[in-house]
Design a protein around this motif. Structure first.
Motif, PDB file in Angstrom:
ATOM      1  N   ARG A 166      20.650 -23.474 -13.204  1.00 25.04           N
ATOM      2  CA  ARG A 166      19.577 -23.494 -13.978  1.00 25.04           C
ATOM      3  C   ARG A 166      19.080 -21.802 -14.903  1.00 25.04           C
ATOM      4  N   VAL A 167      18.567 -21.488 -15.577  1.00 24.36           N
ATOM      5  CA  VAL A 167      18.698 -20.284 -15.893  1.00 24.36           C
ATOM      6  C   VAL A 167      17.774 -19.396 -15.875  1.00 24.36           C
ATOM      7  N   GLY A 181      13.687  -8.283 -37.335  1.00 26.61           N
ATOM      8  CA  GLY A 181      13.391  -8.687 -36.223  1.00 26.61           C
ATOM      9  C   GLY A 181      14.595  -9.092 -35.837  1.00 26.61           C
ATOM     10  N   LEU A 182      15.712  -8.742 -36.090  1.00 24.18           N
ATOM     11  CA  LEU A 182      17.155  -9.603 -34.979  1.00 24.18           C
ATOM     12  C   LEU A 182      17.017  -9.483 -33.854  1.00 24.18           C
ATOM     13  N   LYS A 183      17.065 -10.404 -32.796  1.00 20.97           N
ATOM     14  CA  LYS A 183      17.086 -10.584 -31.276  1.00 20.97           C
ATOM     15  C   LYS A 183      18.091 -11.909 -30.410  1.00 20.97           C
ATOM     16  N   LYS A 184      19.352 -11.037 -29.896  1.00 19.90           N
ATOM     17  CA  LYS A 184      20.405 -12.191 -29.260  1.00 19.90           C
ATOM     18  C   LYS A 184      20.584 -12.426 -28.193  1.00 19.90           C
ATOM     19  N   HIS A 185      19.489 -12.832 -27.062  1.00 23.68           N
ATOM     20  CA  HIS A 185      19.961 -13.111 -25.873  1.00 23.68           C
ATOM     21  C   HIS A 185      20.634 -13.925 -25.367  1.00 23.68           C
ATOM     22  N   PHE A 186      21.380 -13.391 -24.260  1.00 24.63           N
ATOM     23  CA  PHE A 186      22.262 -14.460 -23.552  1.00 24.63           C
ATOM     24  C   PHE A 186      21.396 -15.179 -21.912  1.00 24.63           C
ATOM     25  N   PRO A 187      21.473 -16.730 -21.798  1.00 19.96           N
ATOM     26  CA  PRO A 187      20.630 -16.248 -20.131  1.00 19.96           C
ATOM     27  C   PRO A 187      21.578 -16.069 -19.672  1.00 19.96           C
TER      28      PRO A 187
END
Length: 333
Positions: free
Chosen positions: A23-24, A9-15
């Protein structure tokens, strides 16, 4: 075979930051729930279009980037939450070969210093032992030992990549991530580097995660192949099964684009995908591929298919393979 690496379940999200106060305002879903394992002595090829998240997977599982979610296990130990100090022993066991053999080498250091630096960082051996080890590594990867005092700009592209391989081997790792290690090289040099990597694997019992977009190279070096599309793995199988009988429409399209001799191409239908790859900032709901899939059903627009075993050892994330339903494979017709 025993699993050396297990990713779940590897996740990598960049804001995405906007405005004066940063602000994001959104996320780039670069890797969105990827799961796979690599056995000792095995090569897993990771393929897909540019921007699908292949390189991010490699960098995240080495903790060069911090994962957003999921788990990374090395020899059964979860390293996802380890501190930098706790992670240090595992860094010795996992190394990386980078795509650009020039940008990944420090131009102010000699080739010998570059290869010996990991041993200095990890405080392994004395300076004399470092020199002996570096000379032995140079010879093993096909470089002249006397070239240790030369600088990166004095080498050709293939030689620079051999320096990168020697550096990766310096700490006797168990797993090496190759981030498109031959894509920047001439075709004749590519074959030499691929053969070198395969010889090293046999000699040192190495495991590889081989990231690439060249399917011919992946077919040659890999034992299993995983196909990525927009941050997710859509198919994974033994290389022969995947190349002969692709079970996902995206894999079918990729394989149909591989150039082959005319005699072998008789009866093969070229699959042309319509539209562009959606943005990872706002991926489509349901199956990410449904906007370009020739077999898409209403269900595909709502429900994301799970990566399930369709035939023994052959996994695919496609609603068309639930139960006895199959779709015609244009690539093998």
């Amino acid at each position: 075979m025993t699993a050396l690496l297990e990713v779940e379940g590897l996740k990598k999200h960049f804001p995405i930051h906007k405005g004066f106060f940063s602000r994001v305002s959104g996320q780039v879903y670069a890797v969105d729930g990827v799961s796979f394992s690599i056995a000792r002595g095995e090569t897993l090829g990771l393929v897909g279009e540019s921007g699908c998240g292949k390189s991010t997977v490699g960098r995240t599982l080495l903790r060069l980037m911090e994962p957003t979610g999921g788990s990374i296990k090395v020899a059964g130990r979860d390293i996802t939450q380890l501190s930098p100090q706790e992670l240090l022993p595992y860094r010795r066991r996992m190394q990386m070969i980078y795509q650009d053999p020039y940008a990944s080498l420090n131009p102010r250091m000699s080739a010998g210093e570059i290869v010996g630096e990991p041993m200095v960082v990890h405080e392994i051996g004395a300076p004399k032992e470092h020199k002996e080890r570096v000379a032995a590594l140079f010879e093993r990867v096909g470089l002249r030992p006397e070239a240790v005092n030369s600088y990166p700009h004095e080498f050709s592209g293939g030689q620079r990549q051999r320096i990168g391989i020697a550096r990766a081997l310096a700490l006797n790792p168990e797993l090496i991530v190759g981030d498109e290690p031959v894509s920047a090289l001439d075709v004749s040099i590519q074959a030499q580097i691929i053969n070198l990597l395969m010889d090293l694997q046999d000699e040192f019992k190495l495991s590889y995660l081989f990231v690439a977009h060249d399917l011919a190279v992946v077919e040659h070096i890999s034992h299993r192949v995983a196909v990525m599309y927009l941050g997710r793995i859509v198919e994974m199988a033994d290389k022969r099964d995947l190349f002969e009988t692709p079970l996902h429409p995206y894999s079918e399209a990729l394989l149909s684009a591989v150039p082959i001799p005319k005699a072998s191409a008789r009866g093969r239908k070229r699959v042309i995908l319509t539209g562009d790859v959606p943005s990872p900032i706002n991926p489509p709901p349901g199956c990410h591929f449904h906007t370009r899939c020739p077999y898409a059903m209403p269900r595909c627009r709502i429900e994301a298919p799970a990566l399930r075993e369709v035939t023994p050892g052959h996994l695919a994330a496609c609603h068309l393979h639930e139960g006895a339903v199959r779709f015609p494979l244009a690539a093998t017709s």
